[in-house]
Enzyme design. Sequence first.
Site, short mmCIF file in Angstrom:
data_model
loop_
_atom_site.label_atom_id
_atom_site.label_comp_id
_atom_site.label_asym_id
_atom_site.label_seq_id
_atom_site.Cartn_x
_atom_site.Cartn_y
_atom_site.Cartn_z
N GLU A 1 0.92 -1.21 -0.06
CA GLU A 1 -0.01 0.18 -0.08
C GLU A 1 0.88 1.22 0.11
OE1 GLU A 1 -2.05 -2.69 -0.48
OE2 GLU A 1 -1.04 -2.86 1.56
N ASN B 1 -0.58 -7.97 -3.95
CA ASN B 1 -1.37 -6.92 -4.89
C ASN B 1 -0.43 -6.00 -5.63
OD1 ASN B 1 -1.48 -5.80 -2.06
ND2 ASN B 1 -1.71 -3.72 -3.44
N ASP C 1 -7.53 -5.89 -5.21
CA ASP C 1 -6.79 -6.20 -3.68
C ASP C 1 -6.88 -7.48 -3.43
OD1 ASP C 1 -4.93 -5.39 -2.09
OD2 ASP C 1 -6.58 -5.23 -0.42
#
Length: 598
Positions: free
Chosen positions: A190, A274, A316
């Site tokens: 992220e 991801n 995701d």
Amino acid sequence: MKIHLLALGAGLAVATPALAEDLMTHLANPAEQVLQTVDYANTRYSKLDQINAGNVKNLQVAWTFSTGVLRGHEGSPLVVGNMMYVHTPFPNIVYALDLDHEAKIVWKYEPKQDPSVIPVMCCDTVNRGLAYSDNAIILHQADTTVVSLDAKSGKVNWSVVNGDPKKGETNTATVLPVKDKIIVGISGGEFGVQCHVTAYDAKTGKKVWRGYSIGPDDQMLVDPEKTTHLGKPVGKDSSTKTWEGDQWKTGGGCTWGWFSYDPKLDLMYYGSGNPSTWNPKQRPGDNRWSMTVWARNPDTGVAKWVYQMTPHDEWDYDGINEMILTDQKVGGKDTPLLTHFDRNGFGYTLNRATGELLVAEKFDPVVNWASKVDMDKGSKTYGRPLVAEAYSPERTGEDETTAGICPGAIGAKNQQPAAYSHETRLFYVPTNHICMSYEPFHVTYTTGVPFVGATVGLQPPPGETRTGAFVAWDGVAGRIAWSNPEPFSVWSGALATAGGVVFYGTLEGYLKAVDAATGRELYRFKTPSGVVGNVMTYRHRGRQYVAVLSGVGGWAGIGLAAGLTDPADGAGAVGGYAALSDYTALGGQLTVFALPER
């Protein structure tokens, strides 16, 4: 077709390093648990049978231990000889408890970590536990420091820094000791981290090799002519040519999940996460090799094969969940298998020697983002999911919401590990029965700043209120054998035993025992807080014990763990699990169970 448990020690050469011989000796002793995965095959299966389906209803609390830390308590204790080793979430304290003397604290290790690492950690300050290797306890801290502690004294043997939290690199995972190496991963998808797996020398902490998930062939330790994908060489620049420009440098593919190892094939297995950002419009292409099952040689790091489950991920659906290794007769021939329950809602079975795809079926019936995985080897889309246009955020467009996508970003199953029983030949899968709305938006990369690019809301499937189930899965047929609904996601790791019992915990705080064959509930006990830890068992002085950490948290419990109230926080988890606060509160306790003494 007949399934067998993978023999832990099969194929180890005579020249196996002494480090591996020591670990293998402990792994072979069912009285102990020296890895979070229970065995190298990641089955989370115990041969202990003193506690069985007939007497488990008589379990009682034998003793408890407070960790002194709140937030989510994932992973489980280790037991080596007469010692138990308990870890905590940040600041990642380690306790050594003497089981011969009423769990007296023999030593305590409390690392001094910069608290600025906390806001960089995605989805709570969890840690999935310790590992044992040659009289040492290995801890991978939140700040990415890997530490070897003397098992008897707690003295630091060595420590090494694996990443940089200022760039968004952190750790929540355990490690894998293999022969004379310690294998570790990294978090940070992220934050636009280019993620990797790294091997360190178990005696000195010196870095031996590092293989990236994304990037040039030499960085990934991929041989263009020998590393295969669905039976064919990946070819030159297999990753970089599937990214636009140099986006691979901030591409994610993180490795914060579980590792398994086959001594006979001498291959280690894990999954990558991801691609960054979550906005698929900003990163055209398949984004290889995010969302991928990897098979690597642990000595060199070179990849033998890869399989990408979710090319160009739009949801995701990190591919980091555990790889469970079993052996099966296929067409009368013994075949080494790997079974993986992915965030995307498909249960995969592959030939772990070759990477051949054998099974890909939905383990939650509400999964709708793809109709199926193409299993036609003659098709141009062989091995790829057939995406449903109605549930594609990219096709909906930026700043537009796509509703009713199942599963949610939290996955039909997250990191909470499944178990496998030799007796029933079933896998036991803790699942999330949940859907989402997804709105991508444009985001610009800045070092150390969240690089997400999507707003997510989590909701139960249409017409339902529950968000969880505990599922028994037939990996050969690719179908559900039985399923127990749960009001909330099952975020605890399962444990299967030779006693015909399967254990798991619930977000409300229950330890549950069910019949391995039928799923019938045999026992439940309400612990002080929500259970997101993994159930374990051990034997001490002839008596079998079952233990579990309770302390609500993790992604599903982040609202409680971090005191968040905005429904959109925690990537939608605060809203999706708002009712959880009616059933449990923060905690940090180990609860140990046993049958009454005769």
